[in-house]
Motif scaffolding. Sequence first.
Motif, mmCIF file in Angstrom:
data_model
loop_
_atom_site.group_PDB
_atom_site.id
_atom_site.type_symbol
_atom_site.label_atom_id
_atom_site.label_comp_id
_atom_site.label_asym_id
_atom_site.label_seq_id
_atom_site.Cartn_x
_atom_site.Cartn_y
_atom_site.Cartn_z
ATOM 1 N N ASP A 194 34.526 72.427 72.864
ATOM 2 C CA ASP A 194 35.358 71.809 73.894
ATOM 3 C C ASP A 194 36.735 72.460 73.864
ATOM 4 O OD1 ASP A 194 33.749 69.699 75.129
ATOM 5 O OD2 ASP A 194 33.722 68.822 73.137
ATOM 6 N N LEU A 195 37.259 72.800 75.030
ATOM 7 C CA LEU A 195 38.516 73.538 75.131
ATOM 8 C C LEU A 195 39.723 72.621 75.092
ATOM 9 C CD1 LEU A 195 39.946 76.280 75.743
ATOM 10 C CD2 LEU A 195 39.652 75.729 78.169
ATOM 11 N N ILE A 196 40.665 72.914 74.200
ATOM 12 C CA ILE A 196 41.937 72.200 74.170
ATOM 13 C C ILE A 196 42.745 72.618 75.395
ATOM 14 C CG2 ILE A 196 44.138 71.955 72.959
ATOM 15 C CD1 ILE A 196 42.641 72.389 70.345
ATOM 16 N N ASN B 124 18.073 59.541 95.880
ATOM 17 C CA ASN B 124 19.254 58.990 95.209
ATOM 18 C C ASN B 124 19.393 59.570 93.807
ATOM 19 O OD1 ASN B 124 19.808 57.327 97.410
ATOM 20 N ND2 ASN B 124 18.644 55.596 96.582
ATOM 21 N N TYR B 125 20.545 60.154 93.537
ATOM 22 C CA TYR B 125 20.810 60.768 92.236
ATOM 23 C C TYR B 125 21.878 59.973 91.481
ATOM 24 C CZ TYR B 125 18.165 65.171 92.570
ATOM 25 O OH TYR B 125 17.170 66.118 92.621
ATOM 26 N N ALA B 126 21.656 59.800 90.185
ATOM 27 C CA ALA B 126 22.636 59.156 89.315
ATOM 28 C C ALA B 126 23.132 60.173 88.304
ATOM 29 C CB ALA B 126 22.008 57.960 88.606
ATOM 30 N N LEU B 127 24.456 60.331 88.210
ATOM 31 C CA LEU B 127 25.071 61.297 87.295
ATOM 32 C C LEU B 127 25.774 60.527 86.180
ATOM 33 C CD1 LEU B 127 24.492 62.936 89.868
ATOM 34 C CD2 LEU B 127 26.727 64.014 89.607
ATOM 35 N N ILE B 128 25.326 60.738 84.944
ATOM 36 C CA ILE B 128 25.910 60.029 83.809
ATOM 37 C C ILE B 128 26.449 61.048 82.809
ATOM 38 C CG2 ILE B 128 25.509 58.364 81.970
ATOM 39 C CD1 ILE B 128 23.260 57.172 83.599
ATOM 40 N N GLY B 129 27.769 61.168 82.767
ATOM 41 C CA GLY B 129 28.419 62.132 81.889
ATOM 42 C C GLY B 129 28.774 61.532 80.541
ATOM 43 N N GLY B 130 29.247 62.387 79.648
ATOM 44 C CA GLY B 130 29.662 61.955 78.322
ATOM 45 C C GLY B 130 31.096 61.466 78.316
ATOM 46 N N ASP B 131 31.802 61.734 77.218
ATOM 47 C CA ASP B 131 33.161 61.229 77.069
ATOM 48 C C ASP B 131 34.106 61.898 78.079
ATOM 49 O OD1 ASP B 131 34.777 59.753 74.485
ATOM 50 O OD2 ASP B 131 35.954 60.930 75.899
ATOM 51 N N PRO B 132 34.881 61.110 78.827
ATOM 52 C CA PRO B 132 35.766 61.689 79.839
ATOM 53 C C PRO B 132 36.942 62.459 79.267
ATOM 54 C CG PRO B 132 36.181 59.340 79.637
ATOM 55 C CD PRO B 132 34.955 59.639 78.810
ATOM 56 N N GLY B 133 37.170 62.375 77.955
ATOM 57 C CA GLY B 133 38.284 63.087 77.349
ATOM 58 C C GLY B 133 37.894 64.431 76.756
ATOM 59 N N THR C 48 36.161 68.357 77.575
ATOM 60 C CA THR C 48 35.786 69.317 78.613
ATOM 61 C C THR C 48 34.282 69.540 78.647
ATOM 62 O OG1 THR C 48 36.277 71.109 77.059
ATOM 63 C CG2 THR C 48 37.971 70.550 78.657
ATOM 64 N N GLY C 49 33.607 69.404 77.501
ATOM 65 C CA GLY C 49 32.161 69.574 77.486
ATOM 66 C C GLY C 49 31.468 68.586 78.391
ATOM 67 N N SER C 50 32.099 67.433 78.590
ATOM 68 C CA SER C 50 31.556 66.408 79.475
ATOM 69 C C SER C 50 32.029 66.598 80.909
ATOM 70 C CB SER C 50 31.965 65.022 78.970
ATOM 71 O OG SER C 50 31.567 64.023 79.877
ATOM 72 N N THR C 51 33.334 66.731 81.090
ATOM 73 C CA THR C 51 33.869 66.827 82.455
ATOM 74 C C THR C 51 33.373 68.086 83.162
ATOM 75 O OG1 THR C 51 35.892 67.902 81.644
ATOM 76 C CG2 THR C 51 35.926 65.501 81.863
ATOM 77 N N GLN D 53 29.369 58.442 86.701
ATOM 78 C CA GLN D 53 30.161 57.786 85.668
ATOM 79 C C GLN D 53 30.159 58.580 84.362
ATOM 80 O OE1 GLN D 53 31.975 54.999 85.765
ATOM 81 N NE2 GLN D 53 31.515 54.413 87.878
ATOM 82 N N PHE D 54 31.221 58.394 83.568
ATOM 83 C CA PHE D 54 31.296 58.947 82.223
ATOM 84 C C PHE D 54 31.033 57.835 81.212
ATOM 85 C CE2 PHE D 54 33.883 61.904 84.716
ATOM 86 C CZ PHE D 54 33.364 63.123 84.288
#
Length: 355
Positions: free
Chosen positions: A125-127, A159-168, A170-173, A198-199
């Motif tokens: 994940d990028l700082i 209908n598609y549902a997008l469930i991401g990881g932690d919003p903090g 970059t690997g998730s966002t 959602q994240f």
Amino acid sequence: MVNMRMAWLVPVALTGVLTVTAPAKAAGDCKPGTTGKIAFMLKHQKAFRYLNADVPFFVKTAEAGGYQVLVQSADHDAAKQVAQAENVITQGVDAIVIQPVDFNVAAAIAEKANEAGIPIASYDDLILGANQTAFIGRDPREGGASAARAVIGAVPKGNYALIGGDPGQTGSTQMQEGYHMVVDPLVAKGDIKIVLDQFSSGWKTEAAQAHAENALTQNDNSINAFLVSYDGMSVGVLQAIDGAGLAAGSIPVTGQDMELAAAQAIVEGRMFGSVWPAPDEMAVAGAKAAIAMAKCEDIGATDKINNKAADIPWVKTPIYLVSQKEMPEFVCKHQHWLDVKEVYKNVPDKMPTCN
């Protein structure tokens, strides 16, 4: 390419507001480290990938190069990671490779390392908002896009549902960005409707399950695909599908990291596929880059990535989706990661013969 120890001075607040100044030292000031130690700082160390890929491959590679590795686990606590970094910097190391818990908060860590003249590289994940010597990792957008393309190939409408990881992180966002890169044009055409985007803080199974349950309830169980950013979260989504009384495998569900439970679900037809971020290859690349930074040598960057402070040299590692079709080849090539018999224990007739 980078072949110097960088000592940048980048004032940064934990809020992410910062002012970028010029390099504190000239390129010729690079001096190889003398401690023989490298810090490998992870957001946590409990997931299967860290125990079986990141840590062992990084440590083995670094030790083969003559370096001792100080492994740190922050347990998903950004403040704890800052404290660990301060301790590592005070102790003295030749290089720091860090997977940030929070990409904004970790800018303060990069600042402290830069002030101490210790080269620091983001890992996985990028700082954001602070200069650093390198970024080692995959492009999460490529992973998200590969998952979306594969699922759309199977379910081009609905209908598609997008469930991401932690919003903090970059690997998730950025993985979520990858989903949108592929899905949004079909949304514009009217073929696909995004009913959930959602994240899930901490990449938690429970949070993902709750998101999936809400999506199913609000759409009368009419969900045609779940794009999910981590296998542990995918388990929660599969539980939500089961709890709704729907047939296993009736809705394509993706994940990431190729954990055993996900691999089993894939070969059994309950899950569509899992994105493989190649943590073994990433760890080897990370250790080699750390050694190069410690010695003031070329880190072998193949690209650059902008982190809102500068274009950071990028040691890019692979990422791709593994579905049921690719699983036999994957498990045979990654027997250090998964036991073939365990993966196929419930469907032994499908088990491949590995050389």
